[in-house]
Design a protein around this motif. Structure first.
Motif, short mmCIF file in Angstrom:
data_model
loop_
_atom_site.label_atom_id
_atom_site.label_comp_id
_atom_site.label_asym_id
_atom_site.label_seq_id
_atom_site.Cartn_x
_atom_site.Cartn_y
_atom_site.Cartn_z
N TRP A 170 -13.09 -2.97 75.16
CA TRP A 170 -12.72 -3.84 74.04
C TRP A 170 -13.77 -3.77 72.94
CZ3 TRP A 170 -8.56 -5.71 72.12
CH2 TRP A 170 -8.66 -6.62 71.06
N GLN A 171 -15.04 -3.74 73.30
CA GLN A 171 -16.09 -3.67 72.29
C GLN A 171 -15.97 -2.39 71.46
OE1 GLN A 171 -18.03 -6.18 71.41
NE2 GLN A 171 -17.00 -7.35 73.02
N ARG A 172 -15.66 -1.28 72.11
CA ARG A 172 -15.48 -0.01 71.38
C ARG A 172 -14.25 -0.07 70.48
NH1 ARG A 172 -16.00 2.25 76.53
NH2 ARG A 172 -14.01 3.34 76.29
N ILE A 173 -13.17 -0.64 70.99
CA ILE A 173 -11.93 -0.76 70.22
C ILE A 173 -12.14 -1.66 69.00
CG2 ILE A 173 -9.58 -1.70 70.27
CD1 ILE A 173 -9.52 -0.73 73.27
N ALA A 174 -12.76 -2.81 69.23
CA ALA A 174 -12.98 -3.77 68.13
C ALA A 174 -13.92 -3.19 67.08
CB ALA A 174 -13.54 -5.07 68.69
N ALA A 175 -14.90 -2.40 67.49
CA ALA A 175 -15.80 -1.77 66.53
C ALA A 175 -15.06 -0.72 65.70
CB ALA A 175 -16.99 -1.13 67.25
N ALA A 176 -14.16 0.01 66.35
CA ALA A 176 -13.40 1.06 65.66
C ALA A 176 -12.34 0.47 64.74
CB ALA A 176 -12.76 2.00 66.67
N GLN A 177 -11.72 -0.63 65.15
CA GLN A 177 -10.63 -1.26 64.38
C GLN A 177 -10.79 -2.77 64.41
OE1 GLN A 177 -8.33 -0.17 62.36
NE2 GLN A 177 -9.03 1.93 62.64
#
Length: 125
Positions: free
Chosen positions: A96-103
């Protein structure tokens, strides 16, 4: 949207997009859903069951009900069977942290929802 993906154009609103193939849980009909995806290692993809509202989207429920019949189509490529795995706990949080950072817009949608969006890892069979 699916035609654009099949022609090799796989982005929408700055996100990479794939076509998720599932089978309907009630009538067994094939379903296709364009979805944003995020890289997870060399060949796995992450998808988020966001969808508006308080319930999980139909595609997610179909995917979990008939996980052995799922496949994905990447831009300009044939469909590939996948194994979906819903991430939990620390695995979900890291993804989730990677997804939220990307989008960041996905994180904004999550903040407004009363349910936790499932994060699913799709790995080729």
């Amino acid at each position: 949207m699916s035609r654009k993906i099949r022609r090799g154009r796989g982005t929408f609103m700055g996100m990479d997009v794939l076509i998720l193939h599932t089978v309907g849980r009630r009538h067994g009909q094939p379903r296709e859903t364009p979805l944003a995806w995020f890289a997870d290692g060399d060949d796995a993809r992450l998808i988020v069951a966001s969808g508006g509202g308080s319930q999980h989207p139909d595609w997610y429920v179909n995917l979990m009900a008939n996980s052995d019949r799922a496949s994905i189509e990447l831009p300009g490529r044939d469909a590939v069977p996948v194994i979906p795995h819903r991430l939990e706990d620390a695995d979900r949080e890291q993804a989730w942290q990677r997804i939220a950072a990307a989008q960041p817009r996905i994180a904004k949608y999550q903040a407004k929802s009363d349910r936790e969006y499932p994060v699913i890892r799709l790995t080729p069979r």
